[in-house]
Design an enzyme around this catalytic site. Structure first.
Site, short mmCIF file in Angstrom:
data_model
loop_
_atom_site.label_atom_id
_atom_site.label_comp_id
_atom_site.label_asym_id
_atom_site.label_seq_id
_atom_site.Cartn_x
_atom_site.Cartn_y
_atom_site.Cartn_z
N LYS A 21 0.83 -1.22 0.00
CA LYS A 21 0.00 0.00 0.00
C LYS A 21 0.86 1.26 0.00
O LYS A 21 0.64 2.17 -0.79
CB LYS A 21 -0.92 0.00 1.23
CG LYS A 21 -1.61 1.33 1.47
CD LYS A 21 -2.52 1.32 2.67
CE LYS A 21 -1.86 1.73 3.96
NZ LYS A 21 -1.56 3.17 4.09
N ASN A 22 1.83 1.29 0.90
CA ASN A 22 2.60 2.53 1.05
C ASN A 22 3.55 2.79 -0.11
O ASN A 22 4.14 3.86 -0.21
CB ASN A 22 3.38 2.53 2.37
CG ASN A 22 2.45 2.73 3.56
OD1 ASN A 22 1.25 2.97 3.38
ND2 ASN A 22 3.00 2.63 4.75
N CYS A 53 -5.68 12.70 11.90
CA CYS A 53 -6.25 11.40 11.54
C CYS A 53 -6.25 10.55 12.79
O CYS A 53 -5.95 11.03 13.87
CB CYS A 53 -5.44 10.75 10.43
SG CYS A 53 -3.89 10.11 11.05
N ARG A 68 -1.13 14.99 12.27
CA ARG A 68 -0.10 14.62 11.28
C ARG A 68 0.21 15.86 10.46
O ARG A 68 -0.39 16.09 9.42
CB ARG A 68 -0.57 13.45 10.42
CG ARG A 68 -0.56 12.16 11.22
CD ARG A 68 -1.08 11.00 10.45
NE ARG A 68 -0.07 10.30 9.69
CZ ARG A 68 -0.26 9.12 9.13
NH1 ARG A 68 -1.42 8.53 9.24
NH2 ARG A 68 0.70 8.53 8.46
N ASP A 82 4.37 0.95 12.05
CA ASP A 82 3.19 0.24 11.52
C ASP A 82 3.12 -1.21 12.02
O ASP A 82 2.07 -1.84 11.89
CB ASP A 82 3.20 0.25 9.98
CG ASP A 82 2.83 1.61 9.42
OD1 ASP A 82 2.45 2.50 10.20
OD2 ASP A 82 2.94 1.79 8.19
N ARG A 127 -8.46 -0.74 4.22
CA ARG A 127 -7.58 0.28 3.62
C ARG A 127 -6.23 -0.31 3.24
O ARG A 127 -5.56 0.21 2.35
CB ARG A 127 -7.35 1.41 4.63
CG ARG A 127 -8.54 2.33 4.84
CD ARG A 127 -8.14 3.51 5.72
NE ARG A 127 -6.85 3.99 5.31
CZ ARG A 127 -5.84 4.31 6.14
NH1 ARG A 127 -5.99 4.23 7.42
NH2 ARG A 127 -4.68 4.71 5.66
C1 UD1 Z 1 4.12 7.01 6.24
C2 UD1 Z 1 3.28 5.78 6.07
C3 UD1 Z 1 2.72 5.30 7.42
C4 UD1 Z 1 3.85 5.13 8.42
C5 UD1 Z 1 4.72 6.38 8.48
C6 UD1 Z 1 5.96 6.20 9.35
C7 UD1 Z 1 2.37 6.03 3.85
C8 UD1 Z 1 1.16 6.24 3.00
N1 UD1 Z 1 2.19 6.07 5.17
O1 UD1 Z 1 3.26 8.04 6.76
O2 UD1 Z 1 2.05 4.07 7.21
O3 UD1 Z 1 3.30 4.89 9.69
O4 UD1 Z 1 5.18 6.74 7.16
O5 UD1 Z 1 6.72 5.14 8.91
O6 UD1 Z 1 3.44 5.77 3.37
N2 UD1 Z 1 5.95 14.92 10.41
C9 UD1 Z 1 6.04 16.27 10.67
N3 UD1 Z 1 5.85 17.15 9.63
C10 UD1 Z 1 5.60 16.73 8.36
C11 UD1 Z 1 5.52 15.35 8.11
C12 UD1 Z 1 5.71 14.45 9.15
O7 UD1 Z 1 6.25 16.68 11.81
O8 UD1 Z 1 5.44 17.57 7.47
C13 UD1 Z 1 6.14 13.94 11.51
C14 UD1 Z 1 4.89 13.11 11.76
O9 UD1 Z 1 3.99 13.78 12.62
C15 UD1 Z 1 5.44 11.85 12.38
C16 UD1 Z 1 6.81 11.71 11.69
O10 UD1 Z 1 7.09 12.97 11.11
O11 UD1 Z 1 5.66 12.05 13.76
C17 UD1 Z 1 6.85 10.64 10.62
O12 UD1 Z 1 5.84 10.88 9.69
P1 UD1 Z 1 5.99 10.51 8.15
O13 UD1 Z 1 7.24 9.75 7.94
O14 UD1 Z 1 5.78 11.76 7.38
O15 UD1 Z 1 4.76 9.56 7.94
P2 UD1 Z 1 3.74 9.55 6.73
O16 UD1 Z 1 4.46 9.82 5.46
O17 UD1 Z 1 2.56 10.38 7.07
#
Ligand code: UD1
Length: 418
Positions: free
Chosen positions: A22-23, A116, A121, A305, A397
């Site tokens: 998925k990711n 979410c 996030r 995850d 999902r």
């Molecule tokens: C992706 C995965 C999700 C997984 C996560 C961490 C997908 C679709 N989803 O989510 O399944 O749990 O990686 O491995 O690939 N953060 C900020 N600012 C930002 C973006 C992120 O502070 O602009 C923080 C988030 O709050 C979190 C951390 O960074 O604490 C990691 O998030 P991130 O790696 O961005 O996760 P996702 O890409 O949302």
């Protein structure tokens, strides 16, 4: 309402191919719009998040059709740059379309994805990456509006290795003039898959899998066929289920190197785990022992995850295991549901302490989020009696056929309308 009902207590045996990730497929679907031509995706899992991405692609003007097991996207005539609110609400990770739409059309508009089920996030890193490339980003009445007369390749230093921000930066960089260097990039295998996909569309990109990714901007001209990488979290789910229920399971279409922290934990818990090219074999007598602290971290650390999923496998283990969730604020919502089945878990802030209990009993439980729902399936196969899992849209999902997969391994599991 559809539920998943499991009668626990059956050993799991057999060979199972793992679905596509998925990711990996979600950013790849967003990336299809970078090439005004045709893309064929093989091994694309049929998930509600994939269907949500297809609806976004069609809204933008793409033709996206399933042809048997393949998903064919024709992005020749992308005509819109907005993602409407109702499509944004279906899937938080649709924010990944921002970079792709901006690269293709020079502007993009969508609603702010907001919080979410895992807590807040933020997308500040996504937005500052786009700004760095020259985009003007404004928030107007809850809508994000991005515009760039011309994107310019630059160095983007991420303050933390966000997966989504790395992907958004890579996609936007494809539409920039010159080279973009992403520093402190996320190193997840799904980013390597995105790089492979971009390369097959004709992009010059290197470094994915390391902390520095270089993308040369320019028109992507090649029609391509891409096979989506295996889903390491789905693999972790079925390995954990077999560990908890006992049995011998061989997963195929899997990369054991992506799962080393998960298989190390299952090995420490007393399972025999053998990884080979494209396969993982796990043998368990179902009598697990507690393991040393599990701390979630960006890849190659232990995946957030898989936290709930491994926790569910250890509920009956001998001793006490400590989990520390370092990635998300609100990622222990499955704990109350597991406790309804007889688990002994206490949570304080980022730490959860799991003390093994002799038995779990089936109960009616509710999915709180995708991986929390997967954890309930793992607990259900090792519990005595019947577990009824509600709110399974969360599971759908990320799992194409959870019931079919676990049934193929010998679990007593079914969909039920109640
Ligand atoms: C992706 C995965 C999700 C997984 C996560 C961490 C997908 C679709 N989803 O989510 O399944 O749990 O990686 O491995 O690939 N953060 C900020 N600012 C930002 C973006 C992120 O502070 O602009 C923080 C988030 O709050 C979190 C951390 O960074 O604490 C990691 O998030 P991130 O790696 O961005 O996760 P996702 O890409 O949302």
């Amino acid at each position: 309402m559809k539920h998943i009902v499991i009668r626990g207590g059956h050993r799991l045996e057999g060979v199972l191919p793992v679905q596509g990730a998925k990711n990996s497929v979600l950013p790849i679907l967003a990336a299809t719009i970078l090439h005004p031509g045709t893309t064929v995706l093989r091994g694309c899992p049929r998930l509600s998040d994939v269907e949500a991405s297809i609806r976004i692609l069609r809204h933008l003007g793409c033709d996206a059709q399933w042809q048997g097991e393949e998903l064919v996207v024709d992005a020749s005539s992308v005509s819109r740059w907005d993602v409407p609110d109702h499509l944004m609400r279906e899937m938080r990770s649709s924010v990944i379309f921002l970079g792709a739409i901006l690269a293709r059309l020079g502007k993009a508009e969508m609603s702010y994805p907001g919080g979410c089920e895992l807590g807040p996030r933020p997308i500040d890193l996504h937005l500052s990456a786009l700004r760095k490339l020259g985009a003007a980003v404004e928030e107007k009445g809850g809508r994000l509006c991005c515009e760039a007369a011309a994107l310019e390749g630059r160095e983007i230093a991420l303050s933390l290795p966000s997966v989504g921000a790395t992907e958004n930066a890579m996609l936007a960089a494809c539409g920039a003039r010159g080279e973009t260097v992403i520093v402190n990039a996320a190193r997840e295998p799904e980013i390597v898959d995105l790089q492979n996909f971009l390369r097959s569309m004709g992009c010059t990109v290197r470094g994915a899998g390391s902390s520095t990714i270089c993308v040369a901007g320019g028109q992507l001209t090649k029609d391509c066929i891409h096979t989506v990488m295996p889903d390491r979290i789905v693999a972790a789910t079925y390995l954990s289920a077999a560990a908890a229920a006992g049995g011998e399971v061989e997963l195929t279409h899997v990369d054991y190197r992506h799962l080393s922290t998960v298989t190390a934990a299952l090995h420490e818990a007393g399972c025999r785990v053998i990884g080979g090219e494209g396969r993982i074999l796990l043998r368990s007598d179902g009598a697990l022992k507690a393991i040393s602290a599990v701390r979630t971290a960006p890849y190659p650390g232990f995946p957030t995850d898989a936290q709930a999923i491994l926790m569910a496998a250890l509920l009956k283990s001998r001793g006490t295991t400590v989990f520390v969730e370092n990635m998300f604020d609100n990622r222990y919502r499955h704990v109350d549901e597991l406790c309804r089945m007889g688990a002994d878990i206490s949570v304080a802030d980022r730490v959860a302490v799991v003390t093994g209990v002799p038995r779990l009993s089936g109960a009616t439980v509710r999915c709180t989020d995708l991986r929390g729902g997967a954890a309930l399936m793992v607990a259900g196969v090792s519990a005595e009696g019947e577990t009824c899992i509600e709110d399974i849209h969360h599971i759908c999902r990320g799992y194409a056929d959870p019931v079919g997969d676990l049934a193929a391994l010998g679990a007593d599991i079914r969909w039920e309308e109640r």
